[in-house]
Motif scaffolding. Structure first.
Motif: not given
Length: 305
Positions: A73-75, A108-111, A152-153, A158-159
């Motif tokens: 779920w992290q991804v 990229t923007g969402v991540f 969060q970093l 990981f993502s």
């Protein structure tokens, strides 16, 4: 016959506060929970760096422990958000027609936005949501919002493996510019941690602010060019100059643009706001240093009341 005068015994005069302070100092006593000096506070925080990293890792591991898919779920979470935004903004509103490599641009923007959003939301509850820990143990309270930003970093890193796969699958070549991700993420992490400390102090005093933050962050997201190109909107004289400056210097947009420039070859330097690295560094210093001092000044109040 002589009279004997009996005078009532006098109660001892209360000790002067200065005398008590001198007595306490003479015996090595200090005020419980007193705020240390700023250099001493930094030293104490550095001594607990291993606790900060271990706490962040433990929180990350436990975050999806109850879900069947676990750490996947992290991804999946940012990817599902990107899919929804792609359908609404890319397909229905036609934004993808005006932005090259729109899917890499959007993902990229969402991540990168999710990194900032999640850090600030977690920081808002860093003190109010961990009162048991704050009241039971003595440690620099700044360790909590910093550890949540670090969590969060770690989740973003990981993502990022999934992000790199998406970029390559959509024809974005691997480039030496990808190394710019390292300084860009360092500056963004410093900014996020600083804002998290500001929100942690505010949330400790007014816990209800955590209910308001999702609306503020959602508005900030729409102004940060996550789903659309700020450079396209600000091109020409369509907007008043102050609005253009505000959009271009928006810290979330600055870090998103830096990451797009580093990762996507079709995102050129002409699309970056002027002095973008100076702006990114300035925001990181302002939020990181200012947020740390702002949080430190209320160190004695956390967990009380």
């Amino acid at each position: 016959m002589s009279q004997v005068l009996h005078t009532p015994p006098h109660s001892p005069a209360p000790a002067d506060e200065d005398d008590l302070a001198a007595l306490a100092a003479r015996h090595g006593l200090t005020v419980s929970g007193a705020r240390p000096s700023l250099p001493e506070y930094v030293r104490q925080l550095w001594e607990r760096r291993h606790f900060i990293t271990a706490f962040a890792t433990a929180k990350l591991t436990a975050q999806y422990s109850q879900a069947k898919l676990g750490q996947v779920w992290q991804v999946m979470t940012p990817l599902l958000n990107a899919a929804v935004y792609y359908f609404i903004f890319g397909v229905l509103l036609g934004t993808k027609k005006h932005v090259p490599d729109y899917i890499p641009f959007l993902v990229t923007g969402v991540f990168i936005w999710t990194f900032t959003q999640s850090s600030i939301m977690a920081g808002t509850r860093a003190i109010s949501g961990n009162l048991g820990l704050v009241r039971a143990l003595h440690f620099p309270r700044a360790a909590l919002p910093i550890s949540f930003a670090l969590q969060q970093l770690q989740q973003l890193l990981f993502s990022m493996a999934a992000l790199f796969v998406i970029l390559i699958c959509f024809g974005v070549p691997v480039s030496i510019s990808w190394l710019l991700v390292i300084p860009a993420l360092f500056l963004q992490f410093t900014f996020n941690a600083g804002v998290s400390m500001v929100m942690a102090r505010m949330g400790a005093k007014t816990p209800d602010i955590a209910q308001l933050m999702p609306f503020i962050l959602r508005t900030w997201m729409y102004l940060s060019g996550v789903m659309w190109s700020i450079s396209k909107l600000t091109k020409g004289d369509n907007l008043p100059h102050p609005v253009t400056i505000a959009l271009e210097t928006n810290p979330a947009a600055v870090y998103i643009d830096l990451m797009r420039y580093a990762l996507i070859d079709s995102f050129h330097s002409s699309q970056l706001p002027p002095h973008v690295w100076a702006a990114a560094t300035g925001w990181a210093l302002l939020a990181g240093v200012g947020g740390f001092i702002y949080f430190w000044k209320a160190e004695e109040t956390y967990g009380r009341g």
